[in-house]
Design a protein around this motif. Structure first.
Motif, short mmCIF file in Angstrom:
data_model
loop_
_atom_site.label_atom_id
_atom_site.label_comp_id
_atom_site.label_asym_id
_atom_site.label_seq_id
_atom_site.Cartn_x
_atom_site.Cartn_y
_atom_site.Cartn_z
N GLU A 44 8.90 -9.57 -1.93
CA GLU A 44 9.61 -9.53 -2.62
C GLU A 44 8.22 -8.87 -4.11
N GLU A 45 7.28 -9.74 -3.78
CA GLU A 45 5.50 -8.92 -4.28
C GLU A 45 5.21 -8.13 -4.77
N ILE A 46 6.20 -7.52 -2.68
CA ILE A 46 5.34 -5.54 -2.83
C ILE A 46 5.99 -5.13 -2.64
N GLY A 47 7.73 -5.86 -3.70
CA GLY A 47 9.06 -3.90 -3.46
C GLY A 47 9.54 -4.28 -1.90
N MET A 48 10.00 -5.15 -1.03
CA MET A 48 10.02 -4.48 0.37
C MET A 48 11.90 -4.65 -0.15
N PRO A 49 12.45 -3.75 0.58
CA PRO A 49 13.87 -3.54 0.11
C PRO A 49 15.11 -3.54 1.49
N ASN A 50 15.74 -3.69 1.50
CA ASN A 50 16.35 -3.89 2.33
C ASN A 50 16.17 -2.92 3.46
N PRO A 51 15.85 -3.22 4.81
CA PRO A 51 15.83 -2.42 6.20
C PRO A 51 16.97 -1.82 6.35
N HIS A 52 16.20 -0.47 6.82
CA HIS A 52 17.71 0.18 7.54
C HIS A 52 18.03 -0.43 8.87
N TRP A 53 19.20 -0.80 9.58
CA TRP A 53 19.49 -0.95 10.57
C TRP A 53 20.76 -0.21 11.17
N LYS A 54 19.77 -0.12 12.05
CA LYS A 54 21.49 1.23 12.96
C LYS A 54 22.34 0.53 13.74
N GLU A 85 10.88 0.18 8.48
CA GLU A 85 10.27 1.68 9.19
C GLU A 85 9.30 2.24 8.25
N ARG A 86 9.74 1.95 6.51
CA ARG A 86 8.94 2.29 5.34
C ARG A 86 7.75 1.67 5.33
N TYR A 87 7.05 0.28 6.13
CA TYR A 87 6.24 -0.38 5.65
C TYR A 87 4.35 0.86 5.53
N PRO A 88 4.41 2.24 6.49
CA PRO A 88 3.42 2.24 5.73
C PRO A 88 3.49 2.52 4.06
N ASP A 89 4.51 2.97 3.87
CA ASP A 89 4.32 3.04 2.00
C ASP A 89 4.48 1.42 1.11
N ILE A 90 4.78 1.10 2.29
CA ILE A 90 5.53 -0.91 1.44
C ILE A 90 4.33 -2.05 1.95
N LEU A 111 -2.66 -4.21 -3.75
CA LEU A 111 -3.80 -5.70 -3.31
C LEU A 111 -4.77 -4.76 -4.46
N ASN A 112 -5.00 -3.58 -3.83
CA ASN A 112 -6.27 -2.15 -4.66
C ASN A 112 -5.97 -1.33 -5.28
N ASP A 113 -4.04 -1.57 -6.02
CA ASP A 113 -3.93 -0.93 -6.83
C ASP A 113 -2.96 -1.76 -7.72
N PRO A 114 -3.97 -1.51 -9.34
CA PRO A 114 -4.29 -2.39 -10.26
C PRO A 114 -3.06 -1.73 -11.04
N ASP A 115 -1.79 -1.23 -10.82
CA ASP A 115 -0.18 -0.89 -11.38
C ASP A 115 1.00 -1.11 -10.69
N SER A 116 0.47 -1.68 -8.99
CA SER A 116 0.86 -1.94 -8.38
C SER A 116 2.15 -3.05 -8.48
N ILE A 117 3.59 -3.34 -7.98
CA ILE A 117 4.36 -4.42 -8.41
C ILE A 117 3.26 -5.87 -7.72
N TYR A 118 2.18 -5.83 -7.16
CA TYR A 118 1.66 -7.31 -6.63
C TYR A 118 1.35 -7.49 -7.95
N HIS A 119 0.40 -6.44 -8.25
CA HIS A 119 -0.49 -7.16 -9.50
C HIS A 119 0.73 -6.87 -10.51
N HIS A 120 1.51 -6.69 -10.79
CA HIS A 120 2.44 -7.53 -11.78
C HIS A 120 3.71 -8.36 -11.70
N TYR A 121 3.59 -8.78 -10.72
CA TYR A 121 3.17 -10.52 -10.19
C TYR A 121 3.26 -10.82 -11.01
N LYS A 122 1.22 -11.25 -10.35
CA LYS A 122 0.32 -11.61 -10.72
C LYS A 122 0.05 -12.02 -12.13
#
Ligand code: TEU
Length: 559
Positions: A370-380, A444-449, A455-466
């Protein structure tokens, strides 16, 4: 030094070990994988790590079916790995909280294997055995949480045994003092290893009404099922555990309360009762269940969500209880997808979920991902799912007349597997979770999430949680401030304040995809804003010195 109730300023991180980090190529996470990621959790500012079951288990319910309470499942590693994990956590001044699953054991536990041998076996009364009803049928009409009857017939001894969950999870008989002795022993074993606390699985189900009455269909207000919850001796049993283990080892404990009531949660978590430190309750996570039914779909009731969160804030505050705060866990779909927008406004929404929760009174729980904004996956289709509950319900829904597509549509929204796909560490193969084939697919959205990119983006969801986690340690009003709801039934916005002598903190969240306008109640402004040092908690947690007389909110903005 451990100050009293230190955990009231702590944040807990929930690790689902099977999906956290694999170091062997098995496709399943392991203990060494968690050791590897302790620096990541320390950097996030985590104080307590809740490690979900890694005990010997046939894994029918991913470890919540325990076959040896004092041994590590070889899939996860060895006891030496565990001891190293505990030492590594302590060396970082963090704390380890273990999952204790003692409402039931696996039917592969030696206790159960002995119990089913014969009616006069010394272990017979470790479990709950009943003769067939006079008509030869089930002892009563209780249903398992995973669908189907809660009784399994044992040919060998001609009796039924109780299984409130899967048919391979046999309920332990807490009326038997020998069972209570075994639980004290196993908890002491882990406390002696330096574990700082326990999460107690469905602990309010351990005391059953010994008449085993039929479920008369009356439900507790809002949800739940009467016969399951808060039985006649539950507080007695919990107080005994506190007296013999929680107290002597100064443990932090959280009780998972399935379908409970406020009164009981106040009793379970008010320090004067000497029971638990805090409780999970699930009422706010049933606002999208049509009349409490999980396996039907409807848009969630926003006003009910706000009312439940507010009632539990006010009620527990007045009663001296303490909330375990959460929107996510391994049994729930991702809140980001469930309550907000996981596409166009995914980042704003993930921050909104965090800000809304972390401004409340209680101890916040961050469920992995949740600290990186993982959503529900797409289930085929159903073949991608692993959860026993989802697979049972896919069959039951079709037996009850749904088409396969209709059943799959419900499973997609409700399945616990929505939160059980592997943690997304980077944009490499399998998101850096495993070098092998994962036991369940990576979304499948892991390349963007993924962690590395954030870690390297100060405006990221991760840094918001931190920042939110750090703020809890910095602002006393987050721990002690009075909760006051401010939005008065606004159709898009949830707003509340936390007020103490010195500070007024206001948290405002626009749960909609449209601009919103919020005017704070006049009496609130007069009493708390004019002349007082008021702060507006901004999504990026910078504090704004003054408060506008009305707040413009863009879609999914949170402050
Ligand atoms: O969950 C208990 C519980 O109430 C949830 O299982 C929920 O009711 C269920 O998902 C149906 O909606 C605990 C654990 O968190 C869960 O993972 C286990 O499966 C369950 O107990 C049995 O041990």
């Amino acid at each position: 030094s451990i100050t009293k109730d230190w955990w009231r300023k702590s944040t807990v991180y929930q690790v689902y070990p099977k999906s956290f980090k694999d170091t062997t190529g098995s496709g399943e996470g392991d203990i060494r994988g968690l050791i590897e990621k302790l620096d990541y959790l320390q950097d996030l500012g985590i104080d307590i790590i809740w490690l979900q079951p890694v005990y010997v288990s046939p894994q029918n319910d991913n470890g919540y079916d325990v076959a040896d309470y004092c041994e590590i499942n070889p899939d996860y590693g060895t006891m030496e790995d565990f001891d190293e994990l505990a030492a590594e956590i302590r060396s970082r001044n963090m704390h380890l909280m273990l999952d204790i699953v003692v409402n039931h054991s696996s039917t592969e536990h030696p206790w159960f294997q002995a119990s089913r041998q014969s009616k006069d076996n010394p272990y017979r009364d470790y479990y709950i055995w009943k003769d067939p009803a006079p008509d030869g049928g089930l002892p009563n009409n209780w249903q398992s949480k995973f669908g189907g009857p809660a009784w399994q017939y044992d040919e060998g001894t001609g009796q039924y045994f109780l299984t409130l969950f899967d048919k391979t999870q046999a309920d332990l008989n807490w009326e038997n003092p020998k069972v209570r002795e075994e639980v004290v022993k196993l908890m002491t074993f882990w406390a002696e290893k330096g574990v700082s606390g326990f999460r107690m699985d469905v602990i309010n189900l351990i005391s059953k009404d010994q008449d085993f009455p039929n479920d008369d269909g009356s439900v507790l207000p809002g949800d739940g099922r009467r016969f399951y919850t808060d039985g006649p001796r539950v507080h007695e049993y919990v107080q005994e555990m506190h007296e013999r283990v929680f107290g002597p080892y100064n443990l932090v404990t959280v009780g998972e309360m399935s379908s409970t009531t406020m009164e009981n949660c106040i009793r379970y978590s008010n320090p004067a009762e000497k029971e638990f430190s805090m409780t999970f309750n699930f009422h706010h996570l049933k606002v999208d269940y049509p009349n409490g039914q999980k396996w039907e779909l409807m848009p969630y009731d926003f006003e009910q969500l706000k009312r439940l969160l507010s009632d539990w804030q006010t009620g527990m505050q007045q009663g001296g209880g303490w909330n375990a705060l959460f929107f996510n866990n391994h049994d729930q779909p991702r809140a980001l997808s469930r309550f907000t927008d996981d596409k166009e406004y995914r980042i704003e929404s993930a921050k909104l979920i965090a800000t809304t929760l972390h401004g409340l009174q209680g101890t916040p729980y961050v469920f992995q991902g949740e600290e990186i904004g993982m959503p529900n996956p797409h289930w085929k289709d159903i073949s991608e799912l692993r959860d026993i509950e989802s697979k049972n319900m896919y069959q039951i829904l079709q037996q009850n007349g749904k088409s396969a597509e209709e059943a799959m549509a419900i499973i997609r929204e409700r399945s616990r597997d929505n939160s059980r796909t592997p943690m997304q560490w980077d944009d490499g193969p399998q998101a850096g979770f495993t070098s092998g084939t994962p036991w369940i697919k990576v979304d499948e959205r892991y390349p963007d999430i993924n962690v590395r990119q954030q870690l390297n983006d100060p405006d990221s969801i991760y840094h918001h949680y931190k920042k939110l986690i750090a703020l809890r340690k910095e602002l006393p009003v987050l721990t002690d401030g009075e909760y006051i709801r401010l939005d008065e039934g606004h159709s898009q916005v949830y707003a509340y304040a936390r007020v103490s002598e010195l500070e007024t903190l206001i948290v405002v969240s626009n749960f909609s995809d449209r601009d919103a306008l919020l005017r704070l109640p006049e009496d609130f402004q007069a009493k708390y804003v004019v002349g007082r040092h008021s702060k507006l908690l901004i999504g990026n947690t910078k504090l704004q010195p003054e408060l506008q007389d009305q707040t413009e909110l863009s879609p999914y903005a949170s402050y």
